[in-house]
Scaffold this motif. Structure first.
Motif, PDB file in Angstrom:
ATOM      1  N   LEU A   1       0.824  -1.207   0.000  1.00 10.66           N
ATOM      2  CA  LEU A   1       0.000   0.000   0.000  1.00 10.66           C
ATOM      3  C   LEU A   1       0.860   1.260   0.000  1.00 10.66           C
ATOM      4  N   GLU A   2       2.029   1.183   0.626  1.00 10.24           N
ATOM      5  CA  GLU A   2       2.954   2.323   0.587  1.00 10.24           C
ATOM      6  C   GLU A   2       3.409   2.600  -0.852  1.00 10.24           C
TER       7      GLU A   2
ATOM      8  N   PHE B   1     -13.906  -2.436  -9.141  1.00 11.15           N
ATOM      9  CA  PHE B   1     -13.473  -3.034  -7.882  1.00 11.15           C
ATOM     10  C   PHE B   1     -11.980  -2.820  -7.613  1.00 11.15           C
ATOM     11  N   VAL B   2     -11.290  -2.217  -8.593  1.00 12.77           N
ATOM     12  CA  VAL B   2      -9.841  -2.038  -8.490  1.00 12.77           C
ATOM     13  C   VAL B   2      -9.533  -0.655  -7.933  1.00 12.77           C
ATOM     14  N   GLY B   3      -8.730  -0.615  -6.893  1.00 13.21           N
ATOM     15  CA  GLY B   3      -8.347   0.660  -6.296  1.00 13.21           C
ATOM     16  C   GLY B   3      -7.867   0.452  -4.875  1.00 13.21           C
ATOM     17  N   TYR B   4      -6.599   0.710  -4.636  1.00 11.84           N
ATOM     18  CA  TYR B   4      -6.022   0.434  -3.320  1.00 11.84           C
ATOM     19  C   TYR B   4      -6.673   1.251  -2.220  1.00 11.84           C
ATOM     20  N   LYS B   5      -7.337   2.348  -2.576  1.00 11.15           N
ATOM     21  CA  LYS B   5      -8.009   3.170  -1.568  1.00 11.15           C
ATOM     22  C   LYS B   5      -9.288   2.497  -1.065  1.00 11.15           C
ATOM     23  N   ASN B   6      -9.656   1.376  -1.681  1.00 12.29           N
ATOM     24  CA  ASN B   6     -10.796   0.593  -1.200  1.00 12.29           C
ATOM     25  C   ASN B   6     -10.390  -0.358  -0.073  1.00 12.29           C
ATOM     26  N   LEU B   7      -9.142  -0.241   0.374  1.00  8.79           N
ATOM     27  CA  LEU B   7      -8.635  -1.065   1.475  1.00  8.79           C
ATOM     28  C   LEU B   7      -8.300  -0.184   2.675  1.00  8.79           C
ATOM     29  N   ILE B   8      -8.629  -0.668   3.860  1.00  8.96           N
ATOM     30  CA  ILE B   8      -8.279   0.028   5.092  1.00  8.96           C
ATOM     31  C   ILE B   8      -7.403  -0.906   5.926  1.00  8.96           C
ATOM     32  N   LEU B   9      -6.173  -0.482   6.170  1.00  8.92           N
ATOM     33  CA  LEU B   9      -5.234  -1.269   6.965  1.00  8.92           C
ATOM     34  C   LEU B   9      -5.168  -0.684   8.373  1.00  8.92           C
ATOM     35  N   ASP B  10      -5.504  -1.501   9.350  1.00  9.81           N
ATOM     36  CA  ASP B  10      -5.488  -1.075  10.750  1.00  9.81           C
ATOM     37  C   ASP B  10      -4.180  -1.552  11.385  1.00  9.81           C
ATOM     38  N   SER B  11      -3.279  -0.614  11.654  1.00  5.12           N
ATOM     39  CA  SER B  11      -1.958  -0.975  12.175  1.00  5.12           C
ATOM     40  C   SER B  11      -2.021  -1.471  13.613  1.00  5.12           C
ATOM     41  N   GLU B  12      -3.006  -1.024  14.355  1.00  6.19           N
ATOM     42  CA  GLU B  12      -3.114  -1.432  15.760  1.00  6.19           C
ATOM     43  C   GLU B  12      -3.634  -2.871  15.890  1.00  6.19           C
TER      44      GLU B  12
END
Length: 231
Positions: free
Chosen positions: A10-11, A52-63
């Motif tokens: 994602l980075e 359906f393509v788009g990395y902004k459709n993902l939420i990564l929770d670091s905690e």
């Protein structure tokens, strides 16, 4: 492990404005490079799945170390970065358990080296960059890499097919759902991180030489480009 891979993916997605995107899976599944007579998927199918393509459709929770999709239909494919991470972990294992050894790790398009090459005075290793569309072992260039360095190559000549005299390869542009087409046949990225190099090589091939080199520079990575030739 999966969290580390996705976090880096994602980075690179953000830094490349989506040129590298692990949510390419819904479109990627439309392309079949293994059938006897492959052909491009219908444009209507590509368009239908591009939503359906788009990395902004993902939420990564670091905690909590969770990954959540914001809309149904989103799928991820870590094929463009998983091998780089596996190679990186193997190198770390050697460094921790056999610090006085030397090694060449070849994961097919992903090469990492460790230690000093006893066959060279300077201790460097040699890595050959495959000449696109030539027989295996025919190199466009041979470069020196040092302990801890990784080289990853993405190209238009491995998983591909010809249809109506046009080459269709597996490095898809997430913005179009079609194979990247910017006059480049391969790019090799040299980095201290195999995972990073894996992500960057895909992004660079999609972006092209100018924007790709600029992206690689942001991550202190070096690039070697081979421009498209008549095949």
């Amino acid at each position: 492990d999966t969290y580390i891979i996705v976090e880096k993916a994602l980075e690179i997605s953000n830094a490349s404005n989506g040129a590298f995107d692990i949510t390419i899976a819904p479109v990627e599944e439309l392309w079949n490079f293994k059938t006897e007579n492959p052909s491009p998927p219908a444009q209507s199918l590509i368009n239908e799945n591009l939503k359906f393509v788009g990395y902004k459709n993902l939420i990564l929770d670091s905690e909590n170390k969770t990954l959540t999709k914001t809309i149904d239909g989103v799928k991820i494919d870590l094929g463009g970065c998983g091998k780089g991470y596996a190679c990186q972990k193997a190198l770390e294992y050697i460094e921790e358990n056999y610090p006085d050894s030397y090694a060449i790790l070849d994961f097919g398009g992903n090469v990492s080296v460790y230690g000093k090459n006893p066959k060279k005075i300077n201790g460097n290793f040699s890595a050959g960059i495959q000449e696109p569309f030539a027989a295996n072992g025919i190199y466009s260039k041979v470069i020196d890499i040092t302990s801890g360095e990784n080289i990853v190559t993405s190209g238009t000549y491995q998983r591909h097919f010809y249809y109506n005299d046009k080459n269709y390869h597996h490095i898809l542009d997430p913005s179009t759902g079609m194979p990247s087409d910017n006059g480049i046949d391969s790019v090799s990225v040299i980095s201290s991180s195999s995972l990073e190099a894996d992500c960057l090589s895909t992004a660079c091939l999609v972006l092209g030489e100018t924007a790709g080199t600029e992206l690689a520079n942001k991550f202190n990575a070096k690039t070697y480009w081979i421009k498209q030739r008549s095949n």
